[in-house]
Design a protein around this motif. Structure first.
Motif, PDB file in Angstrom:
ATOM      1  N   ASN A   1       7.344   0.382   6.116  1.00 47.46           N
ATOM      2  CA  ASN A   1       6.166  -0.418   5.824  1.00 47.46           C
ATOM      3  C   ASN A   1       5.601  -0.093   4.445  1.00 47.46           C
ATOM      4  O   ASN A   1       5.702   1.040   3.979  1.00 47.46           O
ATOM      5  N   LEU A   2       5.014  -1.096   3.846  1.00 48.11           N
ATOM      6  CA  LEU A   2       4.282  -0.960   2.588  1.00 48.11           C
ATOM      7  C   LEU A   2       2.895  -1.547   2.813  1.00 48.11           C
ATOM      8  O   LEU A   2       2.759  -2.547   3.509  1.00 48.11           O
ATOM      9  N   GLU A   3       1.893  -0.937   2.207  1.00 50.16           N
ATOM     10  CA  GLU A   3       0.551  -1.479   2.332  1.00 50.16           C
ATOM     11  C   GLU A   3      -0.205  -1.273   1.027  1.00 50.16           C
ATOM     12  O   GLU A   3      -0.160  -0.183   0.455  1.00 50.16           O
ATOM     13  N   MET A   4      -0.862  -2.326   0.576  1.00 45.26           N
ATOM     14  CA  MET A   4      -1.685  -2.226  -0.630  1.00 45.26           C
ATOM     15  C   MET A   4      -3.122  -1.961  -0.205  1.00 45.26           C
ATOM     16  O   MET A   4      -3.656  -2.660   0.651  1.00 45.26           O
ATOM     17  N   GLU A   5      -3.731  -0.935  -0.812  1.00 43.43           N
ATOM     18  CA  GLU A   5      -5.126  -0.597  -0.535  1.00 43.43           C
ATOM     19  C   GLU A   5      -5.882  -0.525  -1.850  1.00 43.43           C
ATOM     20  O   GLU A   5      -5.274  -0.453  -2.916  1.00 43.43           O
ATOM     21  N   ASP A   6      -7.199  -0.499  -1.750  1.00 41.99           N
ATOM     22  CA  ASP A   6      -8.063  -0.413  -2.936  1.00 41.99           C
ATOM     23  C   ASP A   6      -7.688  -1.482  -3.971  1.00 41.99           C
ATOM     24  O   ASP A   6      -7.619  -1.205  -5.176  1.00 41.99           O
ATOM     25  N   VAL A   7      -7.467  -2.691  -3.493  1.00 44.07           N
ATOM     26  CA  VAL A   7      -7.027  -3.773  -4.368  1.00 44.07           C
ATOM     27  C   VAL A   7      -8.179  -4.242  -5.252  1.00 44.07           C
ATOM     28  O   VAL A   7      -9.242  -4.612  -4.744  1.00 44.07           O
ATOM     29  N   GLN A   8      -7.969  -4.179  -6.573  1.00 47.76           N
ATOM     30  CA  GLN A   8      -8.947  -4.671  -7.548  1.00 47.76           C
ATOM     31  C   GLN A   8      -8.218  -5.698  -8.408  1.00 47.76           C
ATOM     32  O   GLN A   8      -7.382  -5.324  -9.246  1.00 47.76           O
ATOM     33  N   GLU A   9      -8.516  -6.967  -8.184  1.00 45.45           N
ATOM     34  CA  GLU A   9      -7.774  -8.048  -8.810  1.00 45.45           C
ATOM     35  C   GLU A   9      -7.628  -7.866 -10.313  1.00 45.45           C
ATOM     36  O   GLU A   9      -8.593  -7.613 -11.023  1.00 45.45           O
ATOM     37  N   GLU A  10      -6.394  -7.991 -10.776  1.00 44.54           N
ATOM     38  CA  GLU A  10      -5.980  -7.875 -12.181  1.00 44.54           C
ATOM     39  C   GLU A  10      -6.196  -6.484 -12.763  1.00 44.54           C
ATOM     40  O   GLU A  10      -6.057  -6.279 -13.965  1.00 44.54           O
ATOM     41  N   LYS A  11      -6.570  -5.484 -11.928  1.00 45.70           N
ATOM     42  CA  LYS A  11      -6.776  -4.120 -12.418  1.00 45.70           C
ATOM     43  C   LYS A  11      -5.840  -3.114 -11.765  1.00 45.70           C
ATOM     44  O   LYS A  11      -5.385  -2.185 -12.415  1.00 45.70           O
ATOM     45  N   GLY A  12      -5.569  -3.277 -10.454  1.00 37.46           N
ATOM     46  CA  GLY A  12      -4.667  -2.335  -9.814  1.00 37.46           C
ATOM     47  C   GLY A  12      -4.854  -2.228  -8.320  1.00 37.46           C
ATOM     48  O   GLY A  12      -5.680  -2.915  -7.720  1.00 37.46           O
ATOM     49  N   PHE A  13      -4.065  -1.334  -7.726  1.00 35.20           N
ATOM     50  CA  PHE A  13      -4.116  -1.085  -6.289  1.00 35.20           C
ATOM     51  C   PHE A  13      -3.371   0.213  -6.002  1.00 35.20           C
ATOM     52  O   PHE A  13      -2.682   0.763  -6.867  1.00 35.20           O
ATOM     53  N   THR A  14      -3.533   0.703  -4.787  1.00 41.05           N
ATOM     54  CA  THR A  14      -2.765   1.850  -4.323  1.00 41.05           C
ATOM     55  C   THR A  14      -1.726   1.338  -3.335  1.00 41.05           C
ATOM     56  O   THR A  14      -2.067   0.608  -2.398  1.00 41.05           O
ATOM     57  N   LEU A  15      -0.466   1.684  -3.568  1.00 38.99           N
ATOM     58  CA  LEU A  15       0.630   1.271  -2.695  1.00 38.99           C
ATOM     59  C   LEU A  15       0.972   2.439  -1.786  1.00 38.99           C
ATOM     60  O   LEU A  15       1.391   3.500  -2.253  1.00 38.99           O
ATOM     61  N   LYS A  16       0.745   2.250  -0.487  1.00 37.87           N
ATOM     62  CA  LYS A  16       1.114   3.270   0.498  1.00 37.87           C
ATOM     63  C   LYS A  16       2.450   2.870   1.095  1.00 37.87           C
ATOM     64  O   LYS A  16       2.624   1.734   1.523  1.00 37.87           O
ATOM     65  N   VAL A  17       3.368   3.816   1.099  1.00 39.93           N
ATOM     66  CA  VAL A  17       4.751   3.546   1.486  1.00 39.93           C
ATOM     67  C   VAL A  17       5.171   4.517   2.585  1.00 39.93           C
ATOM     68  O   VAL A  17       4.898   5.714   2.497  1.00 39.93           O
ATOM     69  N   GLN A  18       5.826   4.001   3.609  1.00 45.89           N
ATOM     70  CA  GLN A  18       6.476   4.837   4.619  1.00 45.89           C
ATOM     71  C   GLN A  18       7.846   4.233   4.862  1.00 45.89           C
ATOM     72  O   GLN A  18       7.953   3.103   5.345  1.00 45.89           O
ATOM     73  N   GLN A  19       8.907   4.947   4.476  1.00 46.95           N
ATOM     74  CA  GLN A  19      10.274   4.455   4.616  1.00 46.95           C
ATOM     75  C   GLN A  19      11.097   5.481   5.384  1.00 46.95           C
ATOM     76  O   GLN A  19      10.995   6.680   5.118  1.00 46.95           O
ATOM     77  N   ASN A  20      11.918   4.999   6.300  1.00 48.46           N
ATOM     78  CA  ASN A  20      12.727   5.878   7.142  1.00 48.46           C
ATOM     79  C   ASN A  20      14.196   5.506   6.989  1.00 48.46           C
ATOM     80  O   ASN A  20      14.532   4.324   6.854  1.00 48.46           O
ATOM     81  N   SER A  21      15.056   6.529   7.031  1.00 46.52           N
ATOM     82  CA  SER A  21      16.493   6.296   6.957  1.00 46.52           C
ATOM     83  C   SER A  21      17.218   7.426   7.677  1.00 46.52           C
ATOM     84  O   SER A  21      16.599   8.419   8.081  1.00 46.52           O
ATOM     85  N   LYS A  22      18.535   7.290   7.802  1.00 41.65           N
ATOM     86  CA  LYS A  22      19.327   8.335   8.448  1.00 41.65           C
ATOM     87  C   LYS A  22      19.400   9.594   7.596  1.00 41.65           C
ATOM     88  O   LYS A  22      19.690  10.664   8.107  1.00 41.65           O
ATOM     89  N   VAL A  23      19.148   9.464   6.277  1.00 44.30           N
ATOM     90  CA  VAL A  23      19.230  10.632   5.388  1.00 44.30           C
ATOM     91  C   VAL A  23      17.872  11.286   5.150  1.00 44.30           C
ATOM     92  O   VAL A  23      17.772  12.248   4.395  1.00 44.30           O
ATOM     93  N   GLY A  24      16.845  10.765   5.793  1.00 47.45           N
ATOM     94  CA  GLY A  24      15.520  11.345   5.628  1.00 47.45           C
ATOM     95  C   GLY A  24      14.448  10.282   5.465  1.00 47.45           C
ATOM     96  O   GLY A  24      14.750   9.088   5.404  1.00 47.45           O
ATOM     97  N   ASN A  25      13.236  10.736   5.422  1.00 50.06           N
ATOM     98  CA  ASN A  25      12.101   9.820   5.316  1.00 50.06           C
ATOM     99  C   ASN A  25      11.342  10.070   4.017  1.00 50.06           C
ATOM    100  O   ASN A  25      11.369  11.166   3.474  1.00 50.06           O
ATOM    101  N   ALA A  26      10.666   9.015   3.561  1.00 44.10           N
ATOM    102  CA  ALA A  26       9.849   9.133   2.358  1.00 44.10           C
ATOM    103  C   ALA A  26       8.495   8.496   2.637  1.00 44.10           C
ATOM    104  O   ALA A  26       8.419   7.417   3.229  1.00 44.10           O
TER     105      ALA A  26
END
Length: 145
Positions: free
Chosen positions: A62-87
Motif C-alpha cells: 500500500n501507498l498513502e499520501m498524507e499532509d497533502v499541500q497542493e502544488e507544495k508537497g506531501f508525505t508518501l507512506k509506503v508499506q511493501q512486502n515480498s518474499k525477500v523482505g519488507n520495506a
C-alpha cells in the motif's frame, strides 16, 4: 536507510503537481510499477517488480499520501512486502519553484527494511534506490516535455 535527493525539472509546480496526482501517469513513470490502483482518496495498492543485484523481487503493498499541500508537497507512506523482505517508509516530497518555469522536486525519508533486504545492506539497496530515482526523474522529464 535514509533516502534523500532532489532534481530540477523544466515545468511549473502546477504541472509537476498534476503529473504526481495522476495515477495512470505515475504508473508509467515510476520504475518497476506493474500495477497502481487508487483504493480511495489518497490510498493506493501497488505491485512493483525490482531487481536487487542478482535477486528479482515482486513487492505488493500500500501507498498513502498524507499532509497533502497542493502544488507544495506531501508525505508518501509506503508499506511493501515480498518474499525477500519488507520495506516501509515515510518520504517527504517537496516542490519548490526555482525559476519562471522550473521546479525542484526534493525527497527525504527513512526506509526500514527487513528480511533478506536488510541483510543486503545499504550498499546494494541504496545503489538500486539511486538508480530508480534517476530513472524516475528521467521518465518525469520525458512526460513533462
Amino acid at each position: 536507510m535514509q533516502l534523500t535527493g532532489n532534481h530540477t525539472v523544466n515545468a511549473s509546480p502546477a504541472k509537476v503537481w498534476a503529473l504526481l496526482m495522476d495515477t495512470d501517469t505515475l504508473a508509467r513513470i515510476v520504475p518497476g510499477v506493474q500495477k497502481l490502483e487508487r483504493i480511495e482518496g489518497n490510498s493506493f495498492k501497488s505491485t512493483l517488480g525490482v531487481k536487487l543485484g542478482p535477486v528479482s523481487a515482486s513487492f505488493n503493498g500500500n501507498l498513502e499520501m498524507e499532509d497533502v499541500q497542493e502544488e507544495k508537497g506531501f508525505t508518501l507512506k509506503v508499506q511493501q512486502n515480498s518474499k525477500v523482505g519488507n520495506a516501509s517508509a515515510a518520504i517527504k516530497i517537496d516542490l519548490k519553484p526555482v525559476a519562471d518555469n522550473q521546479t525542484e522536486v526534493a525527497f527525504d525519508g527513512d526506509v526500514k527494511l527487513s528480511g533478506m533486504l536488510a541483510s543486503m545492506g545499504q550498499r546494494v539497496v541504496g545503489g538500486v534506490a539511486n538508480t530508480l530515482s534517476k530513472q524516475f526523474f528521467t521518465n518525469m522529464e520525458k512526460e513533462l516535455a
